[in-house]
Enzyme design. Sequence first.
Site, PDB file in Angstrom:
ATOM      1  N   TYR A 145      14.318  31.242   6.060  1.00 26.79           N
ATOM      2  CA  TYR A 145      12.944  32.195   6.524  1.00 26.79           C
ATOM      3  C   TYR A 145      13.725  31.855   8.120  1.00 26.79           C
ATOM      4  CZ  TYR A 145      11.954  30.895   2.078  1.00 26.79           C
ATOM      5  OH  TYR A 145      11.180  31.317   0.712  1.00 26.79           O
ATOM      6  N   LYS A 186       1.127  -1.361  -0.124  1.00 22.74           N
ATOM      7  CA  LYS A 186       0.082   0.085  -0.659  1.00 22.74           C
ATOM      8  C   LYS A 186       0.731   1.476  -0.037  1.00 22.74           C
ATOM      9  CE  LYS A 186      -0.253   0.063   5.423  1.00 22.74           C
ATOM     10  NZ  LYS A 186      -1.373  -0.044   6.481  1.00 22.74           N
ATOM     11  N   ARG A 190     -10.129  -0.572  15.496  1.00 21.14           N
ATOM     12  CA  ARG A 190      -9.572   1.022  14.207  1.00 21.14           C
ATOM     13  C   ARG A 190     -11.001   0.241  13.093  1.00 21.14           C
ATOM     14  NH1 ARG A 190      -4.502   1.519  11.646  1.00 21.14           N
ATOM     15  NH2 ARG A 190      -4.647  -0.205  11.138  1.00 21.14           N
TER      16      ARG A 190
END
Length: 358
Positions: free
Chosen positions: A254, A34, A129
């Site tokens: 940044y 997967k 689940r």
Amino acid sequence: MRLATAEISFSALAHNFNKVKQFAPNSQIMAVLKANAYGHGLVRIAQRLDQADAFAVARIDEALALRAGGLVKPIVLLEGFFEPQDLPILLANNFQTIIHDRSQLEALLASELDGQLITWLKVDTGMHRLGVTPEEFDDVYQDLLACQNVHPAIRLMTHFACADDLNNSKTQQQLGLFKQLVQGKAQQHCLANSAAIVGWPDSHGEWVRPGLMVYGVSPMLNCVGADHQLQPVMRLKTRVISIRQIKKGDAIGYGSTWQSPRDTTIGVIAIGYGDGYPRHAPTGTPIIVNGQQVPLVGRVSMDMITVDLGPVTEAKIGDEAILWGPELPVEIVAQHAGTIPYELLCNITPRVDYLYRE
């Protein structure tokens, strides 16, 4: 110049598959592919796992991609099907489906198919689940046996929540509950994912389903693949594209979140979150440049990261930079970034080149 590249080793893949067979010599192997084979390339990886007894994917589009790539082995859908109209597609393509919910059972019972599907009944033993509850397990099992659309050789499975932790007793509790539920049911069983294959040999049933370990990554807490004699299949690498001298107190990147504590040399490396490198990787995350480990400094940008090469360096523009691989386990990078290896591997973006090697 080839920049961000995922170099995939077929020899490491074969080595790891053989290690699975050594861990579970009496089990058939369902290789889990997967999420683009955990970021390694779905069809190319499947083509090299010719010793696998079956493949497993999460969803039907992944299974169809394998068939389109010429793969003919049985394919198991780990999330099952989602719509009744999927069922003829499953049957036509020899896909096997997990049944984890009564709605799927009802769709099977109501359908008129031209053949029988091989099904895997999943019971929730504690993961909470997917899976039918222990209380409804027997009823769903009997309904599947009676369903004309279902092959009578129903296979039984569950999934462990904490198998990566050998000090957690939950795996033993789940294993005990599963054995209690399936007692007297002469069907093939599949419990063990990678962590259970490595750490819980009592869970090796007629089938095991290795995922992460096939790609050379440890499924256990606080370990790396080499601890289990696994070899990383992916080396993520790129190049240094700039080198510059900075002064003590100069800020990089940044937000100017990192200021140099000394005069030093900064290397700019052509990879960033646009390639799948984790933006949340902090200063200090290790990177290999020209064979030497150096720390990431400042924020990860979309296309670039910066590293501190030190006041004196032999590094030069064009040098290879390795983000993870045999020289730097992805488990270590994930630990620095506060995540798991699965996420790093699966997040590789399409603009990264793939280079497959024997």
